[in-house]
Design an enzyme around this catalytic site. Structure first.
Site, PDB file in Angstrom:
ATOM      1  N   TYR A   1       0.693  -1.282  -0.060  1.00  0.00           N
ATOM      2  CA  TYR A   1      -0.148   0.058  -0.057  1.00  0.00           C
ATOM      3  C   TYR A   1       0.987   1.254  -0.088  1.00  0.00           C
ATOM      4  O   TYR A   1       0.757   1.981   0.832  1.00  0.00           O
ATOM      5  CB  TYR A   1      -1.017   0.069   1.316  1.00  0.00           C
ATOM      6  CG  TYR A   1      -1.640  -1.139   1.737  1.00  0.00           C
ATOM      7  CD1 TYR A   1      -2.675  -1.649   0.542  1.00  0.00           C
ATOM      8  CD2 TYR A   1      -1.724  -1.953   2.712  1.00  0.00           C
ATOM      9  CE1 TYR A   1      -3.425  -2.774   0.761  1.00  0.00           C
ATOM     10  CE2 TYR A   1      -2.610  -2.882   2.843  1.00  0.00           C
ATOM     11  CZ  TYR A   1      -3.536  -3.501   1.883  1.00  0.00           C
ATOM     12  OH  TYR A   1      -4.127  -4.492   2.314  1.00  0.00           O
TER      13      TYR A   1
ATOM     14  N   TYR B   1     -14.549  -4.433   3.965  1.00  0.00           N
ATOM     15  CA  TYR B   1     -13.373  -4.901   3.511  1.00  0.00           C
ATOM     16  C   TYR B   1     -13.110  -6.266   3.743  1.00  0.00           C
ATOM     17  O   TYR B   1     -13.387  -6.668   5.049  1.00  0.00           O
ATOM     18  CB  TYR B   1     -12.231  -3.884   3.961  1.00  0.00           C
ATOM     19  CG  TYR B   1     -10.747  -4.463   3.599  1.00  0.00           C
ATOM     20  CD1 TYR B   1     -10.291  -4.127   2.474  1.00  0.00           C
ATOM     21  CD2 TYR B   1     -10.137  -5.354   4.630  1.00  0.00           C
ATOM     22  CE1 TYR B   1      -8.981  -4.829   2.339  1.00  0.00           C
ATOM     23  CE2 TYR B   1      -8.868  -6.114   4.444  1.00  0.00           C
ATOM     24  CZ  TYR B   1      -8.440  -5.572   3.054  1.00  0.00           C
ATOM     25  OH  TYR B   1      -7.314  -5.957   2.700  1.00  0.00           O
TER      26      TYR B   1
ATOM     27  N   ASP C   1     -17.274 -12.298   8.697  1.00  0.00           N
ATOM     28  CA  ASP C   1     -15.836 -12.112   8.900  1.00  0.00           C
ATOM     29  C   ASP C   1     -15.453 -11.239  10.153  1.00  0.00           C
ATOM     30  O   ASP C   1     -15.581 -10.225  10.220  1.00  0.00           O
ATOM     31  CB  ASP C   1     -15.462 -11.096   7.719  1.00  0.00           C
ATOM     32  CG  ASP C   1     -14.133 -10.792   7.377  1.00  0.00           C
ATOM     33  OD1 ASP C   1     -13.339 -10.979   8.696  1.00  0.00           O
ATOM     34  OD2 ASP C   1     -13.628 -10.338   6.257  1.00  0.00           O
TER      35      ASP C   1
ATOM     36  N   LYS D   1      -6.241 -12.540  11.893  1.00  0.00           N
ATOM     37  CA  LYS D   1      -5.441 -11.549  12.689  1.00  0.00           C
ATOM     38  C   LYS D   1      -4.979 -12.085  14.074  1.00  0.00           C
ATOM     39  O   LYS D   1      -3.914 -12.675  14.237  1.00  0.00           O
ATOM     40  CB  LYS D   1      -6.108 -10.328  12.744  1.00  0.00           C
ATOM     41  CG  LYS D   1      -6.164  -9.680  11.155  1.00  0.00           C
ATOM     42  CD  LYS D   1      -6.503  -8.314  11.367  1.00  0.00           C
ATOM     43  CE  LYS D   1      -5.862  -7.607   9.848  1.00  0.00           C
ATOM     44  NZ  LYS D   1      -7.151  -7.514   8.832  1.00  0.00           N
TER      45      LYS D   1
HETATM   46  C1  LIG Z   1      -7.132  -8.031   7.402  1.00  0.00           C
HETATM   47  C2  LIG Z   1      -8.499  -8.233   6.965  1.00  0.00           C
HETATM   48  C3  LIG Z   1      -8.743  -9.396   6.064  1.00  0.00           C
HETATM   49  C4  LIG Z   1      -7.521  -9.990   5.119  1.00  0.00           C
HETATM   50  O1  LIG Z   1      -6.606 -10.664   6.007  1.00  0.00           O
HETATM   51  P1  LIG Z   1      -5.155 -10.766   5.268  1.00  0.00           P
HETATM   52  O2  LIG Z   1      -4.564 -11.811   6.358  1.00  0.00           O
HETATM   53  O3  LIG Z   1      -4.528  -9.271   5.275  1.00  0.00           O
HETATM   54  O4  LIG Z   1      -5.236 -11.575   3.951  1.00  0.00           O
HETATM   55  C5  LIG Z   1     -10.227  -9.770   5.815  1.00  0.00           C
HETATM   56  N1  LIG Z   1     -11.122  -9.244   6.298  1.00  0.00           N
HETATM   57  C6  LIG Z   1     -11.072  -8.329   7.602  1.00  0.00           C
HETATM   58  C7  LIG Z   1     -12.302  -7.909   8.318  1.00  0.00           C
HETATM   59  C8  LIG Z   1      -9.750  -7.700   7.660  1.00  0.00           C
HETATM   60  O5  LIG Z   1      -9.470  -6.993   8.748  1.00  0.00           O
END
Ligand SMILES: *Cc1c(COP(=O)(O)O)cnc(C)c1O
Length: 421
Positions: free
Chosen positions: A9, A137, A242, A271
């Site tokens: 980025y 996202y 998610d 994460k």
């Molecule tokens: C960071 C994130 C992703 C992507 O995860 P990566 O490990 O960076 O591929 C997907 N969804 C959400 C809500 C995120 O915060």
């Protein structure tokens, strides 16, 4: 020649060398030049126990002496088995099966593919699209990019290449909106209209529960999420949460969806899962989804990342969850939440539009992105590592941060806007 390393980025033209990190401890980063920086971002929101947590470090040392990696195709191992059981035990009711992969984006890809294959195998051959939400996202791979906000998201350039999905309006009623709040009622009407219009082609609805994070820190009402669950049931659409950013305490509860009292059919974690130590994602599914893959060999789920269920990553995750439970993180999270409210709720300054707090997430939203141009450098000079994006200055620190350290971060954020000139 300059160093070949290509940063994420980042416009590489005239990029000054970034601070070089050699180590860290707790919420602090140690730099090669001897400086220390207080990390306001917990390394992109994943390092929930901070740097070099003794119990995570020890768990990894132990595991590395036994088994660093082995394929999960045809073989199995204790860290993956134990972690799958642990995740089923701590996640909301009904999520009984666990598929591992190696990053958040891949975990989302797995969820999408699982949802579509499930629908196809029960004869719902029209259901090959997803309903996502504006301001969402979900990751950077092409499948995930197609689920991100197509207008304000960072992937607009690729619109002509990505899979076409549908988008519901982002909820606008805030976290505390009452059930009769007119904005919430309007949000719900718009949601119902999207389902009514598209349900026949929908395999699944996907959303970040309570907090749309990288799409602009939209903190919204749990009641809207309950309506999502109801509509998915009504129309036979799978519900995917998610929880990559929201999972493991970020919004105040272990998982955000607990605050709405609803369970999804599929949930993705990453994460904070390994305490940020290693790449790992878990896509959890209900027994009903899992049963959709029973039958002949052609019904199997054809997916298997090389590094899925890596033993080091699974062991780190087990240690991370154990520390979370034994060290009473939910209480710490409450204390940190109180500090963020005290520091940000009343804050205003020229150019600042609003502030928002949920769990251990504090945001200052400005009117113009330009306003934040100098913030990162200003914070660096004050010994704080901040990385704003768009119109958002935010902190999502580790949970081991002290109240004083957290106040130091918010004070630097606020001081930036109050500088003379
Ligand atoms: C960071 C994130 C992703 C992507 O995860 P990566 O490990 O960076 O591929 C997907 N969804 C959400 C809500 C995120 O915060």
């Amino acid at each position: 020649m300059t160093n070949p390393l290509w940063y994420p980025y980042t416009q590489m033209q005239n990029l000054p060398p970034p601070p070089r990190v050699t180590s860290g401890k707790g919420a602090w980063l140690h730099l090669a030049d001897g400086r220390q920086l207080l990390d306001a971002t917990s390394a992109w929101w994943c390092l929930i126990h901070g740097y070099r947590h003794p119990r995570l470090d020890a768990a990894l040392h132990e595991q590395i002496d036994q088994l660093s990696h082995v394929m999960l195709g045809g073989l199995t191992h204790a860290p993956a088995l134990e972690l799958a059981e642990k995740l089923v035990a701590i996640t909301p009711e009904g999520l009984d099966r666990v598929f591992f992969s190696d990053s958040g984006s891949v975990g989302i890809e797995v969820a999408m593919k699982m949802a579509v294959q499930y629908q196809l195998q029960r004869g719902q051959t029209e259901r090959t699209r997803l309903l996502s939400v504006m301001r969402a996202y979900h990751g950077d791979t092409s499948g995930c990019m197609a689920l991100c906000d197509p207008e304000e998201g960072m992937h607009q350039l690729f619109a002509g290449w990505l899979q076409p999905h549908y988008f519901a309006a982002a909820p606008r009623a805030g976290f505390k909106a009452g059930a009769d709040d007119p904005v919430l009622l309007e949000d719900i009407q718009l949601l119902q209209a999207s389902f009514a219009q598209h349900h026949q082609s929908l395999a699944a609805f996907i959303v970040e529960p309570l907090l749309q994070a990288a799409g602009g820190f939209n903190m919204y009402s749990p009641i809207w999420l309950q309506e999502v669950r109801r509509l998915c049931n009504q129309y036979g659409v799978l519900l995917i949460f998610d929880e990559i950013a929201t999972g493991f305490g970020r919004t105040g509860s272990l998982f955000a969806c607990e605050q709405a009292g609803v369970s999804p059919d599929i949930m993705v974690l990453s994460k904070g899962l390994t305490g940020g130590y290693l790449g790992l994602a878990a896509t959890l599914a209900s027994e009903e989804v899992f049963q959709g893959f029973y039958g002949g060999p052609e019904k199997a789920f054809m997916h298997g990342p090389t590094f899925m269920g890596n033993p080091l990553a699974c062991r780190a995750a087990l240690a991370s969850i154990q520390v979370f439970e034994e060290d009473h993180y939910l209480e710490r999270i409450q204390q940190l939440n109180r500090v963020l409210h005290e520091e940000l709720d009343e804050f205003s300054a020229p150019g600042v539009q609003t502030t928002r707090v949920l769990g251990v997430t504090g945001v200052i939203e400005v009117e113009q992105a330009e306003t934040l141009k100098g913030l990162s450098r200003y914070a660096l000079e004050q010994g704080v590592w901040l990385r704003p994006f768009g119109r958002y200055a935010y902190t999502m620190p580790s949970y081991v941060i002290s109240e004083e350290e957290l106040r130091r971060i918010t004070q630097v954020m606020k001081a930036y806007f109050l500088q003379p000139g």
